[in-house]
Write an enzyme that holds these catalytic residues in place. Structure first.
Site, PDB file in Angstrom:
ATOM      1  N   HIS A 121      -5.032  10.510 -18.272  1.00 33.90           N
ATOM      2  CA  HIS A 121      -4.140   9.975 -19.298  1.00 33.90           C
ATOM      3  C   HIS A 121      -4.128   8.464 -19.138  1.00 33.90           C
ATOM      4  CE1 HIS A 121      -0.478   8.954 -21.499  1.00 33.90           C
ATOM      5  NE2 HIS A 121      -0.617  10.119 -22.118  1.00 33.90           N
ATOM      6  N   GLU A 168       0.841  -1.207   0.000  1.00 38.35           N
ATOM      7  CA  GLU A 168       0.000   0.000   0.000  1.00 38.35           C
ATOM      8  C   GLU A 168       0.874   1.255   0.000  1.00 38.35           C
ATOM      9  OE1 GLU A 168      -2.978   2.313  -0.552  1.00 38.35           O
ATOM     10  OE2 GLU A 168      -3.493   0.208  -0.195  1.00 38.35           O
TER      11      GLU A 168
END
Length: 119
Positions: free
Chosen positions: A89, A71
């Site tokens: 994007h 994480e």
């Protein structure tokens, strides 16, 4: 060529400071990190209670700690992508999705380890 900078104990102390700052920022801004740390805090005593040997206990704790570590990498990828641009994007989305997939795989690994050891 190595970049100039601190050496020895000074470098180690600076690295520890930066690591601490990173953990504080992650705790403050990443809800998933907070949840996974709480999961780890629950998993640690459970591992000692349910693990039949030290090896089992270590595997149980390690598998959940790995989720927290992955994480942390995921959060760093997300921060860099968000820093570069807030416009959508394809590659930015892919990078974030891959980080998320890594977290999911580490969670599945933890479930597998606990399942195998408790079965």
């Amino acid at each position: 060529m190595a970049k100039p900078g601190k050496k020895g104990l000074s470098r180690i102390l600076s690295a520890m400071k930066y690591s601490y700052q990173g953990l504080v920022a992650q705790w403050r801004y990443e809800a998933a990190f907070r949840q996974e740390v709480l999961l780890l805090l629950v998993a640690i005593p459970l591992a000692f209670l349910l693990g039949e040997s030290r090896v089992e206990q270590v595997l149980m704790i390690f598998s959940v700690a790995l989720v927290v570590i992955v994480e942390t990498f995921n959060s760093s990828v997300e921060a860099v992508v968000d820093r570069i641009s807030d416009e959508h994007h394809e590659l930015s989305g892919r990078a974030k999705d891959l980080g998320s997939a890594a977290v999911m795989l580490s969670l599945l690994l933890a479930v597998f380890v606990w399942g195998m050891l408790l079965y």
